[in-house]
Design a protein around this motif. Structure first.
Motif, mmCIF file in Angstrom:
data_model
loop_
_atom_site.group_PDB
_atom_site.id
_atom_site.type_symbol
_atom_site.label_atom_id
_atom_site.label_comp_id
_atom_site.label_asym_id
_atom_site.label_seq_id
_atom_site.Cartn_x
_atom_site.Cartn_y
_atom_site.Cartn_z
ATOM 1 N N ASN A 108 0.825 -1.210 0.000
ATOM 2 C CA ASN A 108 0.000 0.000 0.000
ATOM 3 C C ASN A 108 0.862 1.264 0.000
ATOM 4 O O ASN A 108 1.321 1.720 1.047
ATOM 5 C CB ASN A 108 -0.923 0.007 1.225
ATOM 6 C CG ASN A 108 -2.011 1.064 1.130
ATOM 7 O OD1 ASN A 108 -1.880 2.026 0.389
ATOM 8 N ND2 ASN A 108 -3.075 0.895 1.897
ATOM 9 N N PRO A 109 1.086 1.876 -1.152
ATOM 10 C CA PRO A 109 1.907 3.091 -1.222
ATOM 11 C C PRO A 109 1.295 4.288 -0.513
ATOM 12 O O PRO A 109 1.986 5.275 -0.258
ATOM 13 C CB PRO A 109 2.043 3.346 -2.724
ATOM 14 C CG PRO A 109 0.872 2.642 -3.335
ATOM 15 C CD PRO A 109 0.619 1.441 -2.472
ATOM 16 N N ALA A 110 0.001 4.216 -0.184
ATOM 17 C CA ALA A 110 -0.649 5.334 0.517
ATOM 18 C C ALA A 110 -0.062 5.548 1.899
ATOM 19 O O ALA A 110 -0.149 6.653 2.443
ATOM 20 C CB ALA A 110 -2.153 5.086 0.621
ATOM 21 N N TYR A 111 0.535 4.519 2.491
ATOM 22 C CA TYR A 111 1.158 4.681 3.802
ATOM 23 C C TYR A 111 2.176 5.820 3.764
ATOM 24 O O TYR A 111 2.292 6.593 4.708
ATOM 25 C CB TYR A 111 1.877 3.407 4.236
ATOM 26 C CG TYR A 111 1.008 2.217 4.562
ATOM 27 C CD1 TYR A 111 -0.366 2.258 4.434
ATOM 28 C CD2 TYR A 111 1.597 1.030 5.018
ATOM 29 C CE1 TYR A 111 -1.151 1.150 4.729
ATOM 30 C CE2 TYR A 111 0.826 -0.078 5.336
ATOM 31 C CZ TYR A 111 -0.544 -0.025 5.182
ATOM 32 O OH TYR A 111 -1.302 -1.125 5.479
ATOM 33 N N VAL A 112 2.926 5.895 2.678
ATOM 34 C CA VAL A 112 3.936 6.945 2.525
ATOM 35 C C VAL A 112 3.324 8.196 1.904
ATOM 36 O O VAL A 112 3.555 9.317 2.358
ATOM 37 C CB VAL A 112 5.118 6.460 1.665
ATOM 38 C CG1 VAL A 112 6.049 7.611 1.316
ATOM 39 C CG2 VAL A 112 5.883 5.368 2.396
ATOM 40 N N GLU A 113 2.519 8.011 0.885
ATOM 41 C CA GLU A 113 1.980 9.151 0.140
ATOM 42 C C GLU A 113 1.204 10.106 1.050
ATOM 43 O O GLU A 113 1.321 11.332 0.913
ATOM 44 C CB GLU A 113 1.070 8.622 -0.985
ATOM 45 C CG GLU A 113 0.729 9.660 -2.047
ATOM 46 C CD GLU A 113 -0.462 10.525 -1.672
ATOM 47 O OE1 GLU A 113 -1.313 10.090 -0.866
ATOM 48 O OE2 GLU A 113 -0.531 11.663 -2.169
ATOM 49 N N GLN A 114 0.456 9.584 1.994
ATOM 50 C CA GLN A 114 -0.332 10.447 2.864
ATOM 51 C C GLN A 114 0.534 11.193 3.875
ATOM 52 O O GLN A 114 0.058 12.125 4.538
ATOM 53 C CB GLN A 114 -1.414 9.626 3.564
ATOM 54 C CG GLN A 114 -2.477 9.124 2.601
ATOM 55 C CD GLN A 114 -3.577 8.332 3.278
ATOM 56 O OE1 GLN A 114 -3.789 8.447 4.484
ATOM 57 N NE2 GLN A 114 -4.282 7.510 2.523
ATOM 58 N N GLY A 115 1.798 10.806 4.015
ATOM 59 C CA GLY A 115 2.693 11.481 4.931
ATOM 60 C C GLY A 115 3.541 12.560 4.280
ATOM 61 O O GLY A 115 4.437 13.108 4.937
ATOM 62 N N LEU A 116 3.271 12.889 3.032
ATOM 63 C CA LEU A 116 4.017 13.947 2.346
ATOM 64 C C LEU A 116 3.391 15.293 2.715
ATOM 65 O O LEU A 116 2.757 15.963 1.908
ATOM 66 C CB LEU A 116 3.993 13.708 0.834
ATOM 67 C CG LEU A 116 4.529 12.336 0.381
ATOM 68 C CD1 LEU A 116 4.455 12.215 -1.143
ATOM 69 C CD2 LEU A 116 5.959 12.111 0.873
ATOM 70 N N TYR A 117 3.608 15.686 3.948
ATOM 71 C CA TYR A 117 2.871 16.798 4.541
ATOM 72 C C TYR A 117 3.078 18.127 3.821
ATOM 73 O O TYR A 117 2.122 18.880 3.606
ATOM 74 C CB TYR A 117 3.256 16.952 6.013
ATOM 75 C CG TYR A 117 2.840 15.809 6.905
ATOM 76 C CD1 TYR A 117 1.839 14.918 6.527
ATOM 77 C CD2 TYR A 117 3.439 15.640 8.152
ATOM 78 C CE1 TYR A 117 1.460 13.884 7.360
ATOM 79 C CE2 TYR A 117 3.058 14.605 8.999
ATOM 80 C CZ TYR A 117 2.071 13.723 8.601
ATOM 81 O OH TYR A 117 1.685 12.697 9.430
ATOM 82 N N ALA A 118 4.303 18.456 3.474
ATOM 83 C CA ALA A 118 4.558 19.747 2.830
ATOM 84 C C ALA A 118 3.871 19.825 1.475
ATOM 85 O O ALA A 118 3.299 20.865 1.114
ATOM 86 C CB ALA A 118 6.058 19.975 2.692
ATOM 87 N N THR A 119 3.916 18.739 0.726
ATOM 88 C CA THR A 119 3.273 18.705 -0.586
ATOM 89 C C THR A 119 1.779 18.961 -0.460
ATOM 90 O O THR A 119 1.207 19.817 -1.165
ATOM 91 C CB THR A 119 3.515 17.350 -1.267
ATOM 92 O OG1 THR A 119 4.908 17.197 -1.534
ATOM 93 C CG2 THR A 119 2.736 17.241 -2.572
ATOM 94 N N HIS A 120 1.135 18.243 0.443
ATOM 95 C CA HIS A 120 -0.315 18.361 0.587
ATOM 96 C C HIS A 120 -0.711 19.698 1.199
ATOM 97 O O HIS A 120 -1.652 20.363 0.734
ATOM 98 C CB HIS A 120 -0.853 17.215 1.440
ATOM 99 C CG HIS A 120 -0.520 15.860 0.911
ATOM 100 N ND1 HIS A 120 -0.575 15.545 -0.426
ATOM 101 C CD2 HIS A 120 -0.108 14.718 1.544
ATOM 102 C CE1 HIS A 120 -0.223 14.281 -0.610
ATOM 103 N NE2 HIS A 120 0.068 13.769 0.573
ATOM 104 N N LEU A 121 -0.002 20.104 2.250
ATOM 105 C CA LEU A 121 -0.345 21.353 2.917
ATOM 106 C C LEU A 121 -0.128 22.548 2.006
ATOM 107 O O LEU A 121 -0.891 23.531 2.059
ATOM 108 C CB LEU A 121 0.494 21.494 4.192
ATOM 109 C CG LEU A 121 0.082 22.596 5.164
ATOM 110 C CD1 LEU A 121 -1.344 22.363 5.663
ATOM 111 C CD2 LEU A 121 1.040 22.647 6.346
ATOM 112 N N GLY A 122 0.875 22.461 1.144
ATOM 113 C CA GLY A 122 1.143 23.559 0.226
ATOM 114 C C GLY A 122 -0.049 23.869 -0.666
ATOM 115 O O GLY A 122 -0.308 25.042 -0.982
#
Length: 268
Positions: A108-122
Motif C-alpha cells: 500500500n503506497p498510501a502509507y507513505v503518500e499520505q505522509g508527504l505533509y509539505a506537498t499536501h499542505l502547500g
C-alpha cells in the motif's frame, strides 16, 4: 478533535464524521453535502473531519469554490507513526489480513503518500488565505488538550471558554473488538445520544465503573498482535520523509517539528 468540536453547543458536526465530499463524493452536489449537517438551536458554525481532503489534490480548490470563507484545520502527527497507524487501521477495518508492517508497506503506497505533509499542505495554502488555515500537531495536543480545544474554538469563532467534558477521553485507539456486535451496538447508542445533543452526558456515562469496565473488556490492542516496524524500515522512512519535513519547517517557520525532539532524545 471532531468529538471535542461536537461537544460545543455552538458547533454542528456532520453525520458521519468523514463525509469525504470534496474528495470522493463531489459529484453528488452541494445539497447532498449540506444534508449531512443538522442545525441545533445554538449552532453558529459547522464542522466535519475528512482526512481524505488533506491528500486529495482536488479538494482545496473545490472547497474554496464552495465557500471562500471556510476555515481549514490540519492535524498532523509524526509521519512514521502515522504510517504504522495506517497499517493497523487497515487491519482493524478488515481491508487486509493481519501482516507485518513491511508487508503492508510494500502493498500500500498510501502509507507513505499520505505522509508527504509539505506537498499536501502547500496546496491548501495556495487555495486559502494563510489566516484561514490552522496547522496543529497531535503531539502538542496531547500535552495540553484544554489549550488545544480553546485554540480550535477561537479559530472556529465560537466561545473559547467552553469546557468540553470529553477532553481527557482516549480516542482512535488501535484496537479491535472481542465482540464486534457489542461494539456496534454500543456505538449505535452513543451516536443516538450525540444526535440528541447529549455528548457531555455520554462522556460522563462512559466514565462510570460498569460502562468503563465493559468497554475495556471488549478491547484487544492490535499492537500486541502486529510486530513493530524494523529499525531498517524506520531508517528508510526517515530518509524518505526528510525532504518533506525540511519543507514543512520552512513553510510553518519552525526550527523543529514536535517529533524531532522525540527522535533526538531517543537517539542520545
Amino acid at each position: 478533535m471532531h468529538a471535542i468540536a461536537g461537544s460545543h453547543p455552538e458547533i454542528g458536526i456532520s453525520d458521519p464524521k468523514e463525509v469525504d465530499f470534496f474528495s470522493y463524493y463531489f459529484d453528488r452536489g452541494y445539497a447532498w453535502y449540506e444534508g449531512h449537517f443538522v442545525e441545533g438551536p445554538s449552532t453558529r458554525v459547522y464542522f466535519e473531519s475528512s482526512p481524505s481532503y488533506f491528500h486529495d489534490p482536488r479538494a482545496p480548490e473545490r472547497a474554496f469554490a464552495y465557500r471562500s470563507d471556510l476555515k481549514v484545520l490540519a492535524l498532523l502527527r509524526d509521519p512514521i507513526k502515522r504510517a504504522f497507524s495506517n497499517h493497523l487501521h487497515e487491519i482493524i477495518k478488515g481491508h487486509i489480513l493481519p501482516c507485518t508492517f513491511e508487508d503492508g508497506l510494500e502493498n500500500n503506497p498510501a502509507y507513505v503518500e499520505q505522509g508527504l505533509y509539505a506537498t499536501h499542505l502547500g496546496r491548501w495554502f495556495d487555495a486559502f488565505p494563510a489566516d484561514q488555515v490552522r496547522v496543529m500537531f497531535a503531539e502538542e495536543i496531547s500535552i495540553d488538550a484544554g489549550a488545544a480545544a480553546r485554540d480550535v474554538f477561537a479559530f472556529c469563532g465560537v466561545d473559547p471558554a467552553f469546557d468540553s467534558p470529553i477532553l481527557h477521553e482516549r480516542r482512535n485507539e488501535s484496537d479491535r473488538a472481542r465482540l464486534p456486535v457489542l461494539r456496534t451496538g454500543l456505538r449505535a447508542g452513543g451516536d443516538w445520544l450525540r444526535r440528541q445533543g447529549m455528548e457531555p452526558a455520554l462522556a460522563r456515562l462512559k466514565q462510570t465503573g460498569p460502562v468503563s469496565a465493559l468497554l475495556k473488556a471488549n478491547k484487544v490492542d492490535i499492537r500486541s498482535e502486529i510486530p513493530p516496524m524494523t529499525a531498517d524500515t524506520r531508517a528508510a522512512l526517515t530518509e524518505r520523509f526528510a525532504p518533506e519535513m525540511d519543507r514543512l519547517r520552512q513553510m510553518l517557520n519552525r526550527d523543529r517539528l514536535p517529533w524531532d525532539a522525540v527522535r533526538l532524545a531517543s537517539a542520545s
